[in-house]
Design an enzyme around this catalytic site. Structure first.
Site, PDB file in Angstrom:
ATOM      1  N   GLU A  94       0.825  -1.226   0.000  1.00  0.00           N
ATOM      2  CA  GLU A  94       0.000   0.000   0.000  1.00  0.00           C
ATOM      3  C   GLU A  94       0.852   1.265   0.000  1.00  0.00           C
ATOM      4  O   GLU A  94       1.257   1.757   1.059  1.00  0.00           O
ATOM      5  CB  GLU A  94      -0.933   0.008   1.223  1.00  0.00           C
ATOM      6  CG  GLU A  94      -1.824   1.254   1.253  1.00  0.00           C
ATOM      7  CD  GLU A  94      -2.774   1.320   2.456  1.00  0.00           C
ATOM      8  OE1 GLU A  94      -2.659   0.476   3.377  1.00  0.00           O
ATOM      9  OE2 GLU A  94      -3.619   2.219   2.472  1.00  0.00           O
ATOM     10  N   LYS A 100      -2.462  -2.005  -3.196  1.00  0.00           N
ATOM     11  CA  LYS A 100      -3.531  -1.160  -2.619  1.00  0.00           C
ATOM     12  C   LYS A 100      -3.157   0.300  -2.827  1.00  0.00           C
ATOM     13  O   LYS A 100      -2.489   0.919  -1.999  1.00  0.00           O
ATOM     14  CB  LYS A 100      -3.678  -1.490  -1.135  1.00  0.00           C
ATOM     15  CG  LYS A 100      -4.700  -0.626  -0.398  1.00  0.00           C
ATOM     16  CD  LYS A 100      -5.113  -1.235   0.930  1.00  0.00           C
ATOM     17  CE  LYS A 100      -5.939  -0.278   1.751  1.00  0.00           C
ATOM     18  NZ  LYS A 100      -6.615  -0.928   2.877  1.00  0.00           N
TER      19      LYS A 100
HETATM   20  P1  13P Z   1      -9.100   4.280   4.091  1.00  0.00           P
HETATM   21  O1  13P Z   1      -9.986   3.476   3.176  1.00  0.00           O
HETATM   22  O2  13P Z   1      -9.842   4.922   5.216  1.00  0.00           O
HETATM   23  O3  13P Z   1      -8.192   5.191   3.349  1.00  0.00           O
HETATM   24  O4  13P Z   1      -8.159   3.247   4.804  1.00  0.00           O
HETATM   25  C1  13P Z   1      -7.548   2.268   4.052  1.00  0.00           C
HETATM   26  C2  13P Z   1      -6.407   1.735   4.806  1.00  0.00           C
HETATM   27  O5  13P Z   1      -6.353   0.572   5.051  1.00  0.00           O
HETATM   28  C3  13P Z   1      -5.356   2.669   5.237  1.00  0.00           C
HETATM   29  O6  13P Z   1      -4.202   1.958   5.499  1.00  0.00           O
END
Ligand code: 13P
Length: 342
Positions: free
Chosen positions: A177, A219
């Site tokens: 991510e 992600k």
């Molecule tokens: P949000 O969808 O609130 O951005 O959070 C996703 C997430 O896992 C942040 O690490």
């Protein structure tokens, strides 16, 4: 590395037309959300809130995996059933956030490096024993005139790749991510350029660390004009910009893409995900990867607002969570419409 087992896990997460619920906020972040909803910031309240989510009836219709925090993976319902058992019995995979948070990056004022590699091999073995089959690590990039710097991108991309390799060695699918933040006043074009630069560097590092692309999920953020930018964009513009940059920077071999919501209003995040999938329905218009969701705020927020810490509101809050999950599930097929919100 057992590639077959990793690929099998990615299929369970990505291929059934369901998405991911991120409920892996650290106690500090979870407390912030509870405070905003007028709920006491205690371990008991965090446990009750997470219990509300994992025990939502029929959550598995739309959710294939739930990302937990170290605190949550060990928690149980008031009836003494571990959350991981409830998820397992509902055919939902348990995931675990394994980074230990973003800290100031030395000599780079205003920028952060996500930490958590020390001892990670041992922690991953423990989490596997507790039932986790996938993991998450979030790197954060702020956009300003001077940021993100090359140093910040390189350091975070390297850490993401080291994390992903350790996960795969442990039989755990890494969710990688890299989040370009929504805060600020920059345009959609700047967000797109930064997102693409970051992704290119992340995939270069994943390649250097021999990470198996078929056994990982990306992600990313969507490509948006940022919250304070005077020029906002339509859902189709966001969809097109996001896919243009992802197609340039993301190898076709990865198992899938599951977007974060990043603070967008819940319905906007759903509509934009829908626009991406709707534009690539049908023969001849296929994307190389499935596009799914791994939302925290955009799934949870309406439910939290309704719950407000009261037992009497649990059923209604669960319905709100289920509703958002179902809307996002429809968005995976490009079949979401505003009328579903009525
Ligand atoms: P949000 O969808 O609130 O951005 O959070 C996703 C997430 O896992 C942040 O690490």
């Amino acid at each position: 590395m057992n590639v077959q087992a990793l690929v099998e896990t990615t299929r369970k997460l990505m291929d059934g037309g369901r998405g991911l619920l991120a409920m892996d906020e650290s106690p500090a972040t979870c407390n912030k959300r509870l405070l905003a909803a007028g709920i006491p910031q205690t371990e008991a309240a965090r446990r009750a809130y997470r219990a509300l989510m994992v025990t939502t009836p029929a959550l598995n219709d739309s959710i294939s995996g739930v990302i937990l925090h170290d605190e949550t993976i060990r928690q149980k319902t008031t009836g003494g059933i571990p959350f991981v058992n409830i998820l397992r019995d509902a055919d939902i995979l348990a995931g675990i956030k394994v980074d230990t948070g973003a800290r100031a990056l030395a000599l780079h004022p205003g920028e952060t490096i996500t930490e958590g590699l020390d001892g990670l091999r041992g922690r991953l073995a423990d989490y596997f024993g507790l039932g986790a089959r996938f993991a998450k690590w979030r790197a954060v990039f702020t956009v300003t005139e001077a940021a993100p710097s090359r140093g910040c991108i390189a350091a975070n991309a390297h850490a993401l790749a080291r994390y992903a390799a350790l996960c795969q060695e442990a039989g755990i699918v890494p969710i990688v991510e890299p989040e370009v933040l929504m805060d600020g006043a920059h345009t959609r074009e700047t967000c797109g350029k930064v997102t693409e630069d970051v992704l290119r560097c992340v995939f270069e590092n994943l390649h250097s660390q021999s990470v198996c692309l078929e056994g990982m999920i990306l992600k990313p953020n969507m490509v948006l004009p940022r919250s304070a930018c005077p020029e906002q964009a339509t859902d189709d513009e966001v969809a097109d910009a996001t896919l243009m940059h992802l197609r340039r920077a993301v190898p076709a071999a990865i198992a899938g893409i599951a977007f974060l919501s990043g603070g967008q209003p819940a319905e906007r995040a759903t509509a934009r995900l829908n626009a991406m999938n709707a534009r690539f329905r049908g023969p001849g218009a296929r994307l190389p990867w499935p596009l799914s969701f791994s939302f925290a705020r955009a799934l949870q927020h309406p439910a939290l607002e309704i719950w407000r810490g009261e037992d009497a509101n649990v059923a209604l809050a669960q319905r709100a969570l289920l509703h958002r999950a179902a809307c996002n599930r429809a968005a995976l097929r490009g079949e979401y419409s505003q009328s579903m919100e009525a």
